[in-house]
Design an enzyme around this catalytic site. Sequence first.
Site, PDB file in Angstrom:
ATOM      1  CD  GLU A   1      -1.480   2.465   1.757  1.00 23.51           C
ATOM      2  OE1 GLU A   1      -2.225   3.396   1.941  1.00 23.51           O
ATOM      3  OE2 GLU A   1      -0.369   2.659   2.417  1.00 23.51           O
TER       4      GLU A   1
ATOM      5  CB  CYS B   1      -4.246  -4.831   4.296  1.00 19.72           C
ATOM      6  SG  CYS B   1      -4.403  -3.143   4.994  1.00 19.72           S
TER       7      CYS B   1
ATOM      8  CG  HIS C   1      -5.921  -7.642   7.461  1.00 24.12           C
ATOM      9  ND1 HIS C   1      -4.436  -7.127   7.121  1.00 24.12           N
ATOM     10  CD2 HIS C   1      -6.523  -6.399   7.313  1.00 24.12           C
ATOM     11  CE1 HIS C   1      -4.339  -5.920   7.281  1.00 24.12           C
ATOM     12  NE2 HIS C   1      -5.462  -5.345   7.271  1.00 24.12           N
TER      13      HIS C   1
HETATM   14  N1  CAA Z   1      -9.881  -0.819  28.868  1.00 23.08           N
HETATM   15  C1  CAA Z   1     -10.552  -1.601  28.052  1.00 23.08           C
HETATM   16  N2  CAA Z   1     -11.039  -1.520  26.867  1.00 23.08           N
HETATM   17  C2  CAA Z   1     -11.172  -0.086  26.441  1.00 23.08           C
HETATM   18  C3  CAA Z   1     -10.902   0.816  27.384  1.00 23.08           C
HETATM   19  C4  CAA Z   1     -10.356   0.625  28.613  1.00 23.08           C
HETATM   20  N3  CAA Z   1      -9.883   1.282  29.297  1.00 23.08           N
HETATM   21  N4  CAA Z   1     -11.253   2.059  26.884  1.00 23.08           N
HETATM   22  C5  CAA Z   1     -11.799   1.685  25.846  1.00 23.08           C
HETATM   23  N5  CAA Z   1     -11.648   0.485  25.550  1.00 23.08           N
HETATM   24  C6  CAA Z   1     -12.161  -0.320  24.177  1.00 23.08           C
HETATM   25  C7  CAA Z   1     -13.542   0.325  23.602  1.00 23.08           C
HETATM   26  O1  CAA Z   1     -14.714  -0.352  24.469  1.00 23.08           O
HETATM   27  C8  CAA Z   1     -13.357  -0.275  22.308  1.00 23.08           C
HETATM   28  O2  CAA Z   1     -13.809  -1.715  22.415  1.00 23.08           O
HETATM   29  P1  CAA Z   1     -15.000  -2.194  21.257  1.00 23.08           P
HETATM   30  O3  CAA Z   1     -14.388  -1.742  19.861  1.00 23.08           O
HETATM   31  O4  CAA Z   1     -14.983  -3.499  21.632  1.00 23.08           O
HETATM   32  O5  CAA Z   1     -16.453  -1.472  21.679  1.00 23.08           O
HETATM   33  C9  CAA Z   1     -12.105  -0.249  22.155  1.00 23.08           C
HETATM   34  O6  CAA Z   1     -11.201  -0.108  23.481  1.00 23.08           O
HETATM   35  C10 CAA Z   1     -11.775   1.066  20.992  1.00 23.08           C
HETATM   36  O7  CAA Z   1     -12.008   2.007  21.670  1.00 23.08           O
HETATM   37  P2  CAA Z   1     -12.587   3.229  20.955  1.00 23.08           P
HETATM   38  O8  CAA Z   1     -13.703   2.588  19.712  1.00 23.08           O
HETATM   39  O9  CAA Z   1     -13.048   4.320  21.593  1.00 23.08           O
HETATM   40  O10 CAA Z   1     -11.340   3.702  19.978  1.00 23.08           O
HETATM   41  P3  CAA Z   1     -11.113   4.854  19.129  1.00 23.08           P
HETATM   42  O11 CAA Z   1     -12.392   5.746  18.525  1.00 23.08           O
HETATM   43  O12 CAA Z   1     -10.135   5.459  19.893  1.00 23.08           O
HETATM   44  O13 CAA Z   1     -10.556   4.223  17.784  1.00 23.08           O
HETATM   45  C11 CAA Z   1     -10.088   2.270  16.152  1.00 23.08           C
HETATM   46  C12 CAA Z   1     -10.321   2.706  17.664  1.00 23.08           C
HETATM   47  C13 CAA Z   1     -11.311   2.651  15.200  1.00 23.08           C
HETATM   48  C14 CAA Z   1      -9.763   1.114  15.896  1.00 23.08           C
HETATM   49  C15 CAA Z   1      -9.051   3.613  15.800  1.00 23.08           C
HETATM   50  O14 CAA Z   1      -7.723   3.038  16.196  1.00 23.08           O
HETATM   51  C16 CAA Z   1      -8.745   3.499  14.185  1.00 23.08           C
HETATM   52  O15 CAA Z   1      -9.434   4.250  13.451  1.00 23.08           O
HETATM   53  N6  CAA Z   1      -7.657   2.599  13.625  1.00 23.08           N
HETATM   54  C17 CAA Z   1      -7.473   2.683  12.270  1.00 23.08           C
HETATM   55  C18 CAA Z   1      -8.574   1.627  11.697  1.00 23.08           C
HETATM   56  C19 CAA Z   1      -8.061   0.458  10.989  1.00 23.08           C
HETATM   57  O16 CAA Z   1      -7.008   0.078  11.235  1.00 23.08           O
HETATM   58  N7  CAA Z   1      -9.236  -0.077  10.289  1.00 23.08           N
HETATM   59  C20 CAA Z   1      -8.654  -1.196   9.657  1.00 23.08           C
HETATM   60  C21 CAA Z   1      -8.750  -1.000   8.177  1.00 23.08           C
HETATM   61  S1  CAA Z   1      -8.196  -2.516   7.537  1.00 23.08           S
HETATM   62  C22 CAA Z   1      -6.439  -1.983   7.163  1.00 23.08           C
HETATM   63  O17 CAA Z   1      -5.947  -2.559   7.858  1.00 23.08           O
HETATM   64  C23 CAA Z   1      -6.280  -0.919   6.040  1.00 23.08           C
HETATM   65  C24 CAA Z   1      -6.050  -1.519   4.953  1.00 23.08           C
HETATM   66  O18 CAA Z   1      -6.650  -2.115   4.160  1.00 23.08           O
HETATM   67  C25 CAA Z   1      -4.766  -1.048   4.308  1.00 23.08           C
END
Ligand code: CAA
Length: 386
Positions: A80, A112, A234
């Site tokens: 990518e 990916c 993945h």
């Molecule tokens: N203890 C334990 N768990 C906790 C916590 C704590 N203190 N605080 C929060 N959490 C949990 C939440 O409950 C949540 O769990 P669930 O999803 O099971 O409900 C999890 O932690 C994440 O919390 P948020 O949803 O609030 O997190 P966020 O808004 O900060 O974002 C994310 C998380 C959406 C994954 C973000 O990191 C992101 O956007 N990452 C990139 C997205 C990504 O990689 N997508 C995949 C695309 S596929 C790929 O790989 C791309 C490609 O094809 C090239």
Amino acid sequence: MTAIGIHDIAIATGHHVLELDDLAERLGVDPAKYHVGIGQDAFSVPAPDEDIVTMGAAAAKEIIDRHGVEGIRTVLFATESGVDQSKAAGVFVHGLLGLPQSVRVVELKQACYGGTAAVQLALGIVARAPHERVLVIAADVARYDVDTAAEPTQGAGAAAVLVTADPDLIEIEPAAGVFTADVDDFWRPNDRSTALVDGRLSVTAYVDAFVGAWDDLVAQGGPGYEDIVRWVHHQPFTKMAIKAHRKLAQHVGQPFDDAELALGFTYNKQTGNTYTASIWIALAALLDLDDELDGQRIAMFSYGSGSVGELLTGIVRPGYRAHRREGRVRSLLEARVPLTVDAYRELHAAGAATSEDTERPRVTTAPYRFAGVRGGARRYEPTTQD
Ligand code: CAA
């Protein structure tokens, strides 16, 4: 019919590591959100003289050192995070490794997913010419903007996969489940070095692609759910695989325990997202760490945002344990040099590809380095000149 599949896998990663505990402290986030909520512990960061070419070449070198170049007439490089809009990254690797000139080299892209498309093409080439072997390289640097929700899900790494007839590790079965849907969950316009992502949408798009690819695999006459003993996915972050797998288990009415996926998470929790390499790093972890796979069927789910999903199955070859490289990946991960958050952010800010002439400092201890840009062209060299 001759078995065709994966003969060997080698892994490489970046020189540095950022511990997510340190990022959590800086951002005032509970570290459990990273370790439990998204299921990641750390991510690899490339040194200033590393990129997809140097990591891909390091992984490919291991394969060539073990198996030689005989029969390799095709090199497929999936990424990518390409370093040039025209020249395939694999051509740089071809030069660094001194591969024969009677080789075709090309680069593949679909977020990916590209590495899995490369493996499928390789299987087709070997099916037509079983004396040939195809070198597939998947390498990426996952970069998001700092101070975004996606920041803790960055990473860097490469996998080199040798596809052959009569393979040592896995025979890939002919039926595959595929799924494509036009979704804006993750993309990277040509003028950006960091990806744009709708994180929540990417979760539902991934889950839809997984269930859709499963349904297609069934329609293609693939195996039943109960005939598959292990799964690898993945892993943009490891919790994604758990979320998707819970949905599939519900869909097919089967029980599922999150712990079933744990071994395949071992390396990705440390490298972070490696985009095209992620599924092959997960597979390497499973083969390295699971002793019970002789003759067993495993499933491999690949996802590339945008989006394309593919579900492959394969039979692990009896005797695979004699061919795995136990401890090799763990020692690579342990050798990484830790960064402070400030140092990581400085590298991140300087990390965008450039066509301006630059010299890169000597930092990496990997076999090859990115020396810099001269006359607008990227220059690579062995790290140790002998
Ligand atoms: N203890 C334990 N768990 C906790 C916590 C704590 N203190 N605080 C929060 N959490 C949990 C939440 O409950 C949540 O769990 P669930 O999803 O099971 O409900 C999890 O932690 C994440 O919390 P948020 O949803 O609030 O997190 P966020 O808004 O900060 O974002 C994310 C998380 C959406 C994954 C973000 O990191 C992101 O956007 N990452 C990139 C997205 C990504 O990689 N997508 C995949 C695309 S596929 C790929 O790989 C791309 C490609 O094809 C090239």
